[in-house]
Design an enzyme around this catalytic site. Structure first.
Site, short mmCIF file in Angstrom:
data_model
loop_
_atom_site.label_atom_id
_atom_site.label_comp_id
_atom_site.label_asym_id
_atom_site.label_seq_id
_atom_site.Cartn_x
_atom_site.Cartn_y
_atom_site.Cartn_z
NE ARG A 1 45.93 48.81 8.52
CZ ARG A 1 44.60 48.99 8.54
NH1 ARG A 1 44.05 49.76 9.46
NH2 ARG A 1 43.85 48.43 7.61
CG ASP B 1 38.67 46.32 6.14
OD1 ASP B 1 37.69 46.30 6.92
OD2 ASP B 1 39.54 47.21 6.21
#
Length: 568
Positions: free
Chosen positions: A183, A469
């Site tokens: 990603r 996160d």
């Protein structure tokens, strides 16, 4: 217009001596020189990144301008909606290219940063896929980025190892490993250490370009069985952004001399505007798509951001905004129906729980929450799901194995035609629930600790038995901002007080004291908690909501070395 040069502070150009990175014309590297990094930042690799930047920078700028225009419309009272101009495309029968055999089965995926030990453990975890993350799980300082590319290069070649000196243990890859997806960062982020024609490069093109250039051949041989590389694409809001990625992929395939459709990508539907563009996004990427993913935590963040000027759409405590809420369930159902109608994977969301090793009872309760969540996903028709920790994979795999019907996915068996009736009102329904002082305190405590970790180079942080996160930290930030802006009443714990700047200031002070007690005085003083507190509190109390937490914090981790480049 929104240019990357307006987001980061770039020192003036200086004449550089012979030595350092060998850069092509127009490219300057401002990150620290290291011989290992130079093996990634080769002249040819940088030329490839520069060619992508020069070809697509104006398209990215236009897409970001369109995002800002949409934000202004929402702030004036407009609502996201299905585009009537693309209704014929949504109604038509068409398919994306079929998933490559190597990734037909994706029932359990694990995600994590591109840190060396993490890469090995994730590939060995028993998951079908490992998504190596340059985005929300990584603090993008120069060292993390460059070592991440080294780690992925070694992983693709099968040579990666790690010696844990503290445990006197060497980590290596098993014979059977997960398939690797990568990603890159989102369109909105700059890479301040890489200047192209005097301006910061698009971070996503740096991440994609360096990884693809060094790994496409070995990946197709060792992992993709003739396909690949494979990617996850974050933070998109409109199909025009998917079109840019499709064109980037096509340009990369032409450079490598490989077939169109070799590169495959899953798009995270993690913004509210994007849920109204799912067919259009798949259509733009139809030769390169392997589906969509319910990026649920960023999706909740995006709900608040989209409706920042709508006081009638206030969120309850973040712990109450789960998949049981109607707007979240509708989003999941429509995503499954859309993906399976177009012949690609519909991936479920993140299980953020982590094992609780010192409390078996609490650990079993956490695992039971995960099982229930994954049972809901597989019965709804999802083809796979995400885990934040290797310890969750056996429990998740057991649930999916028991309900997948023996096939690699549910693309043909779970068409979800019942979801054809999902309307805009379903996707926009305000979540129900109470707001509490404990919710305000938890947001503040989590947000400060996450930013403190991010500033010191850690982008994925275990806090209170969950893996936090940037996405979950964003929910904390924007919810605090929303509650402060509209002076909401905290009605969930019987206090009945309203959120004011004075109350928030007191909460910040008290939660900082609690953080110091929890982490210990020595660690607190050595860490960046005070700096993080200033950043987080400033963003929560700002008159205008910042688009992203990390854009403001990014300047705090950029370290320029203006003599790192050379011209030979």
């Amino acid at each position: 217009m929104v240019g990357f040069e307006n987001l980061v502070q770039v020192p003036p150009m200086r004449k550089t001596p012979v030595g350092g990175y060998d850069c092509p014309e127009g490219v300057d590297i401002r990150g620290r020189y290291d011989a290992e990094f130079a093996a990634i930042l080769t002249r040819d690799a940088l030329q490839f990144v520069a060619s992508l930047q020069r070809q697509f920078a104006s398209h990215i700028t236009y897409a970001m301008d369109c995002r800002n225009d949409a934000k202004l419309r929402y702030n004036r009272g407009a609502l996201p909606a299905f585009d009537p101009a693309t209704k014929p495309l949504r109604d038509a029968d068409w398919l994306c290219a079929p998933p490559p055999p190597a990734i037909a089965d994706r029932r359990v995926e694990i995600t994590g940063p591109v840190e060396r030990k993490m890469v090995i453990n994730a590939l060995n975890s028993g998951a079908k896929v490992f998504m190596a993350d340059f985005e929300d799980a990584l603090a993008p300082n120069w060292e993390n980025l460059m070592r991440g590319h080294i780690n992925l290069r070694d992983a693709v070649r099968g040579t990666i190892s790690y010696h844990d000196k503290a445990r006197n243990r060497v980590y290596k890859l098993n014979e059977q490993t997960a398939k690797l997806f990568v990603r890159p960062r989102g369109w909105h982020l700059p890479e301040a250490h890489v200047l192209i024609d005097g301006r910061p490069a698009a971070a996503c093109l740096v991440d994609f370009g360096l990884y693809f250039f060094h790994n496409w051949s070995a990946f197709r041989r060792n992992q993709g069985h003739g396909f690949g590389p494979f990617f996850y694409l974050p933070k998109m809001e409109h199909s025009r952004e998917a079109r840019i990625w499709n064109n980037v992929f096509t340009a990369a395939e032409k450079m490598a001399g490989i077939e169109n459709g070799s590169i495959r990508a899953t798009v995270l539907i993690e913004t509210l505007p994007a849920v109204f563009q799912m067919d259009e996004i798949l259509y733009e990427l139809r030769d390169h798509s392997v589906g969509l993913n319910c990026g649920r935590w960023d999706y909740i963040f995006s709900y608040v951001k989209t409706f920042q000027a709508h006081p009638d759409r206030l969120l309850p405590d973040r712990v109450l905004v789960g998949m049981g809420q109607h707007f979240m369930r509708s989003y999941s159902d429509l995503l499954i129906r859309t993906c399976h109608r177009r012949g690609v994977h519909a991936m479920g969301g993140m299980a953020a729980q982590i094992p609780i090793r010192d409390d078996p009872k609490a650990n079993e309760a956490a695992l039971e929450l995960v099982r229930k969540d994954k049972l809901r996903e597989v019965l709804a028709g999802h083809d796979g799901t995400w885990a934040a920790h290797p310890g969750l994979i056996p429990a998740i795999a057991e649930v999916f194995d028991a309900h997948m019907g023996g096939g690699p996915n549910q693309i043909q068996s779970a068409k979800r035609e019942d979801a054809a009736g999902v309307q805009a009102e379903d996707l926009l329904q305000t979540p129900r629930g109470v707001r509490s002082m404990e919710g305000l305190r938890l947001n503040t405590r989590v947000g400060i600790q996450y930013v403190a970790a991010w500033l010191t180079g850690t982008g994925s942080v275990p806090l209170y038995n969950l893996m936090e996160d940037a996405a979950t930290a964003e929910i904390s930030r924007v919810q605090n901002w929303q509650w402060l802006k509209y002076g909401v009443e905290l009605d969930g714990d019987g206090l009945g007080v309203r959120v004011t700047a004075e109350l928030f200031g007191r909460v910040v002070e008290e939660e900082m004291e609690r953080i110091e007690r929890e982490v210990g005085k020595e660690r607190f003083n050595k860490g960046m908690y005070r700096e993080a507190c200033k950043i987080f509190a400033r963003q929560c109390t700002a008159p205008t909501l910042d688009d992203f937490l990390t854009l403001d914090a990014y300047n705090h981790i950029v370290v320029h070395h203006p003599l790192a480049s050379s011209r030979l």
